[in-house]
Design a protein around this motif. Structure first.
Motif, PDB file in Angstrom:
ATOM      1  N   GLU A 103       0.548  -1.118   0.000  1.00 24.79           N
ATOM      2  CA  GLU A 103       0.263  -0.023  -0.113  1.00 24.79           C
ATOM      3  C   GLU A 103       0.846   1.246   0.139  1.00 24.79           C
ATOM      4  O   GLU A 103       0.208   2.636  -0.900  1.00 24.79           O
ATOM      5  N   GLU A 104       1.919   1.068   0.738  1.00 25.32           N
ATOM      6  CA  GLU A 104       3.030   2.300   0.844  1.00 25.32           C
ATOM      7  C   GLU A 104       3.273   2.549  -0.586  1.00 25.32           C
ATOM      8  O   GLU A 104       3.498   4.056  -0.325  1.00 25.32           O
ATOM      9  N   LEU A 105       3.757   1.586  -1.319  1.00 26.44           N
ATOM     10  CA  LEU A 105       4.501   1.987  -2.559  1.00 26.44           C
ATOM     11  C   LEU A 105       2.874   2.381  -3.265  1.00 26.44           C
ATOM     12  O   LEU A 105       3.540   2.847  -4.365  1.00 26.44           O
ATOM     13  N   GLU A 106       2.021   1.696  -3.506  1.00 31.99           N
ATOM     14  CA  GLU A 106       1.179   2.129  -4.678  1.00 31.99           C
ATOM     15  C   GLU A 106       0.562   3.522  -4.226  1.00 31.99           C
ATOM     16  O   GLU A 106       0.441   4.197  -4.920  1.00 31.99           O
ATOM     17  N   THR A 107       1.134   4.247  -2.909  1.00 27.48           N
ATOM     18  CA  THR A 107       0.403   4.995  -2.364  1.00 27.48           C
ATOM     19  C   THR A 107       1.021   6.461  -2.699  1.00 27.48           C
ATOM     20  O   THR A 107       0.928   7.441  -2.149  1.00 27.48           O
ATOM     21  N   GLY A 108       2.564   6.367  -2.241  1.00 29.32           N
ATOM     22  CA  GLY A 108       3.475   6.582  -1.604  1.00 29.32           C
ATOM     23  C   GLY A 108       3.854   7.557  -2.606  1.00 29.32           C
ATOM     24  O   GLY A 108       3.607   7.413  -3.995  1.00 29.32           O
ATOM     25  N   PRO A 109       4.627   8.615  -2.586  1.00 31.52           N
ATOM     26  CA  PRO A 109       5.613   9.451  -3.861  1.00 31.52           C
ATOM     27  C   PRO A 109       6.493   8.416  -4.761  1.00 31.52           C
ATOM     28  O   PRO A 109       6.677   7.451  -4.476  1.00 31.52           O
ATOM     29  N   VAL A 110       6.344   8.915  -5.946  1.00 30.69           N
ATOM     30  CA  VAL A 110       6.915   8.309  -7.167  1.00 30.69           C
ATOM     31  C   VAL A 110       7.936   8.912  -7.693  1.00 30.69           C
ATOM     32  O   VAL A 110       7.029  10.201  -8.382  1.00 30.69           O
ATOM     33  N   ARG A 111       8.569   8.685  -8.831  1.00 34.33           N
ATOM     34  CA  ARG A 111       9.457   9.508  -9.444  1.00 34.33           C
ATOM     35  C   ARG A 111       9.391   8.720 -10.797  1.00 34.33           C
ATOM     36  O   ARG A 111       9.729   7.878 -11.416  1.00 34.33           O
ATOM     37  N   SER A 112       8.195   9.614 -11.892  1.00 34.80           N
ATOM     38  CA  SER A 112       8.150   9.193 -13.283  1.00 34.80           C
ATOM     39  C   SER A 112       9.177   9.799 -14.156  1.00 34.80           C
ATOM     40  O   SER A 112       9.409  10.545 -14.228  1.00 34.80           O
ATOM     41  N   GLY A 113       8.902   8.915 -14.998  1.00 30.81           N
ATOM     42  CA  GLY A 113       9.140   8.673 -15.950  1.00 30.81           C
ATOM     43  C   GLY A 113      11.327   8.954 -16.401  1.00 30.81           C
ATOM     44  O   GLY A 113      12.101   9.214 -16.965  1.00 30.81           O
ATOM     45  N   VAL A 114      11.241   7.641 -15.164  1.00 30.18           N
ATOM     46  CA  VAL A 114      12.473   7.498 -15.105  1.00 30.18           C
ATOM     47  C   VAL A 114      13.507   6.334 -16.031  1.00 30.18           C
ATOM     48  O   VAL A 114      12.210   5.179 -16.491  1.00 30.18           O
ATOM     49  N   THR A 115      14.340   6.208 -16.541  1.00 28.49           N
ATOM     50  CA  THR A 115      15.346   5.223 -17.659  1.00 28.49           C
ATOM     51  C   THR A 115      15.696   4.928 -16.748  1.00 28.49           C
ATOM     52  O   THR A 115      16.602   5.851 -16.672  1.00 28.49           O
ATOM     53  N   ARG A 116      15.632   3.341 -17.164  1.00 30.10           N
ATOM     54  CA  ARG A 116      16.363   2.426 -16.296  1.00 30.10           C
ATOM     55  C   ARG A 116      18.075   2.449 -16.405  1.00 30.10           C
ATOM     56  O   ARG A 116      19.063   2.466 -16.401  1.00 30.10           O
ATOM     57  N   GLU A 117      17.798   3.014 -18.352  1.00 30.86           N
ATOM     58  CA  GLU A 117      19.207   2.689 -18.979  1.00 30.86           C
ATOM     59  C   GLU A 117      19.419   3.289 -19.963  1.00 30.86           C
ATOM     60  O   GLU A 117      17.626   3.438 -20.476  1.00 30.86           O
ATOM     61  N   GLN A 118      20.439   3.799 -20.681  1.00 33.45           N
ATOM     62  CA  GLN A 118      19.963   4.528 -22.326  1.00 33.45           C
ATOM     63  C   GLN A 118      19.534   3.999 -23.156  1.00 33.45           C
ATOM     64  O   GLN A 118      20.204   2.566 -23.848  1.00 33.45           O
ATOM     65  N   GLY A 119      18.537   3.884 -23.754  1.00 31.33           N
ATOM     66  CA  GLY A 119      17.470   3.533 -25.089  1.00 31.33           C
ATOM     67  C   GLY A 119      16.653   3.520 -24.294  1.00 31.33           C
ATOM     68  O   GLY A 119      14.949   2.609 -24.636  1.00 31.33           O
ATOM     69  N   ASP A 120      16.026   2.649 -22.873  1.00 28.77           N
ATOM     70  CA  ASP A 120      15.012   1.786 -22.543  1.00 28.77           C
ATOM     71  C   ASP A 120      13.513   3.258 -22.201  1.00 28.77           C
ATOM     72  O   ASP A 120      14.047   3.946 -22.193  1.00 28.77           O
ATOM     73  N   ALA A 121      12.745   1.935 -21.839  1.00 25.62           N
ATOM     74  CA  ALA A 121      11.143   2.611 -21.977  1.00 25.62           C
ATOM     75  C   ALA A 121      11.540   3.571 -21.035  1.00 25.62           C
ATOM     76  O   ALA A 121      12.639   2.815 -19.156  1.00 25.62           O
ATOM     77  N   SER A 122      11.309   5.076 -20.350  1.00 28.74           N
ATOM     78  CA  SER A 122      10.756   5.035 -18.692  1.00 28.74           C
ATOM     79  C   SER A 122       9.903   4.686 -17.577  1.00 28.74           C
ATOM     80  O   SER A 122       9.177   4.156 -18.678  1.00 28.74           O
ATOM     81  N   GLY A 123      10.160   4.599 -16.483  1.00 27.72           N
ATOM     82  CA  GLY A 123       8.673   3.905 -15.969  1.00 27.72           C
ATOM     83  C   GLY A 123       8.829   4.780 -14.344  1.00 27.72           C
ATOM     84  O   GLY A 123       9.964   5.946 -14.217  1.00 27.72           O
ATOM     85  N   ASP A 124       8.110   4.423 -13.547  1.00 30.76           N
ATOM     86  CA  ASP A 124       7.976   4.849 -12.287  1.00 30.76           C
ATOM     87  C   ASP A 124       9.184   4.590 -11.541  1.00 30.76           C
ATOM     88  O   ASP A 124       9.446   3.180 -11.757  1.00 30.76           O
ATOM     89  N   VAL A 125       9.592   4.747 -10.554  1.00 26.53           N
ATOM     90  CA  VAL A 125      10.551   4.955  -9.966  1.00 26.53           C
ATOM     91  C   VAL A 125      10.019   5.031  -8.012  1.00 26.53           C
ATOM     92  O   VAL A 125      10.360   6.839  -7.566  1.00 26.53           O
ATOM     93  N   SER A 126      10.231   4.250  -6.849  1.00 26.18           N
ATOM     94  CA  SER A 126      10.119   4.305  -5.920  1.00 26.18           C
ATOM     95  C   SER A 126      11.982   4.416  -5.594  1.00 26.18           C
ATOM     96  O   SER A 126      12.325   3.408  -5.593  1.00 26.18           O
ATOM     97  N   VAL A 127      11.822   5.834  -4.455  1.00 25.00           N
ATOM     98  CA  VAL A 127      12.671   5.411  -3.287  1.00 25.00           C
ATOM     99  C   VAL A 127      12.890   5.075  -2.272  1.00 25.00           C
ATOM    100  O   VAL A 127      11.878   5.339  -1.313  1.00 25.00           O
ATOM    101  N   LEU A 128      14.087   4.101  -2.120  1.00 23.91           N
ATOM    102  CA  LEU A 128      13.374   3.238  -0.383  1.00 23.91           C
ATOM    103  C   LEU A 128      14.472   3.374   0.433  1.00 23.91           C
ATOM    104  O   LEU A 128      15.487   3.611   0.316  1.00 23.91           O
ATOM    105  N   GLY A 129      14.764   4.312   1.765  1.00 24.96           N
ATOM    106  CA  GLY A 129      15.149   4.559   2.532  1.00 24.96           C
ATOM    107  C   GLY A 129      14.883   3.172   3.387  1.00 24.96           C
ATOM    108  O   GLY A 129      14.105   3.045   4.209  1.00 24.96           O
ATOM    109  N   ILE A 130      16.406   3.092   4.050  1.00 26.97           N
ATOM    110  CA  ILE A 130      15.955   1.792   5.577  1.00 26.97           C
ATOM    111  C   ILE A 130      16.248   2.881   6.796  1.00 26.97           C
ATOM    112  O   ILE A 130      18.236   3.059   6.387  1.00 26.97           O
ATOM    113  N   ALA A 131      16.082   2.760   8.225  1.00 29.57           N
ATOM    114  CA  ALA A 131      16.220   3.235   9.059  1.00 29.57           C
ATOM    115  C   ALA A 131      17.536   2.432  10.229  1.00 29.57           C
ATOM    116  O   ALA A 131      17.443   1.220   9.700  1.00 29.57           O
TER     117      ALA A 131
END
Length: 359
Positions: free
Chosen positions: A264-292
């Motif tokens: 649920e946190e992944l689906e509703t939390g902040p996301v970075r859109s339009g990020v390309t994994r590598e040169q030439g790849d399609a872009s997608g949504d990326v989640s930034v994970l932090g561990i305390a």
């Protein structure tokens, strides 16, 4: 005035990229709310942002981009043309060098080939496995198989039979899923075959009972026998990569998460859109994970040096494939793969490659 979200949508630059270019002094918003810190952009800045996005997609260094933007807004078109031509020359030179290196690599590969790699498979193996265990293993890895026609050797599930163990492996380069089950009846040498995805799905459809099933490898063919029913077909002709060289579970930070809450946190939390994994790849949504320090994992809007960015869709797929109420996430360095596995089970896991956030 455009909000930073509207600017991201209309320009092709992500919100995180706009923040980065603000901090770098390349594209500074026209006004920043002194209370909330929210950025607002003037109408004329949209063209600059679109130009910036094009230059970054072309791989131009940031120092040159600064000069192009400065010259673009003025009358110094000669400077802009000179910078564009210089960067194009660097790209063409780099491509020529890459062609030379790849030509040398192909020659080395040709020299390494021997008749054994092209001869028909003659291996024969017959073993018995638990139907529920094989079904669970296929469910745990099938989603990670590649659909890229340019990489046909990854378009299936590897069955790696060695002694009384069968490893099932699938990867599309950005994620690798591994499962292990027990087997009986095979006392011969190690056998590896890659089952095409359609055949793997047909096999999975037969695994509804509790009785053991038979796996038969006969040269280039593989079959699953479940009672009086059978799914059989050709293996992939290409060799699967040596996955054991790629499997390195991260050491360091480990977190235990409740699957439903984390999803649920992944689906509703902040996301970075339009990020390309590598040169030439399609872009997608990326989640930034932090561990305390206490092992709590959070989905963050901005990361620091200890955070890891991953493809959100891939992470959700891995969580669904694991099929458990609680999961273990293991983190190494921010540039190392993230492991997702079941509690008290190190034989079934997924490795997700991190996404580099340059901007």
């Amino acid at each position: 005035m455009r909000s930073i979200g509207e600017m991201a949508r209309d320009s092709g630059l992500g919100v995180s990229a706009l923040r980065f270019y603000d901090r770098a002094g390349v594209l500074v918003p026209a006004w920043v709310d002194p209370v909330s810190g929210y950025r607002w952009y003037a109408p004329g800045q949209l063209d600059e942002a679109r130009l910036l996005a094009r230059l970054r997609r072309a791989g131009m260094p940031l120092a040159d981009i600064r000069l192009v933007l400065a010259g673009w807004s003025g009358a110094d078109t000669d400077l802009v043309r000179g910078l564009l031509q210089a960067h194009l020359g660097r790209l063409e030179g780099g491509l020529a060098a890459a062609r030379t290196e790849f030509s040398a690599l192909r020659t080395l590969l040709d020299q390494r080939e021997n008749p054994m790699t092209t001869a028909p498979r003659t291996t024969t193996a017959r073993l018995s496995v638990s139907a529920p265990e094989l079904a669970a293993a296929l469910d745990a890895v099938r989603y990670a198989a590649s659909s890229d026609p340019g990489l046909p050797m990854l378009g299936g599930v590897l069955l790696d039979v060695e002694g009384d163990t069968v490893h099932l492996v699938a990867t599309d380069r950005y994620r690798m899923a591994v499962a292990r089950i027990g087997a009986t009846g095979h006392a011969g040498p190690r056998v590896q075959v890659t089952v095409p995805v359609p055949l793997a799905d047909a096999m999975r459809a037969l695994l509804g009972g509790e009785e053991p099933v038979g796996l038969i490898v006969d040269g280039d063919r593989v079959a699953l026998e479940a009672g009086d029913r059978q799914a059989a077909g050709q293996c992939l002709a290409q060799d699967f990569p040596d996955y054991r060289r790629l499997v390195h579970l991260p050491s360091g930070r480990r977190a235990l998460v409740e699957t439903a809450a984390f999803r649920e946190e992944l689906e509703t939390g902040p996301v970075r859109s339009g990020v390309t994994r590598e040169q030439g790849d399609a872009s997608g949504d990326v989640s930034v994970l932090g561990i305390a320090d206490d092992g709590t994992v959070t989905v963050r809007e901005d990361g620091d040096g200890s955070c890891v960015a991953v493809d959100r869709g891939f992470l959700l797929d891995a969580i669904a494939a694991a099929g458990r109420d609680r999961l273990v996430l293991e983190f190494g360095a921010p540039t190392a793969p993230v492991a997702i596995r079941r509690v008290a089970d190190e034989t079934t896991f997924t490795l997700l490659m991190p996404v580099r956030l340059d901007d």
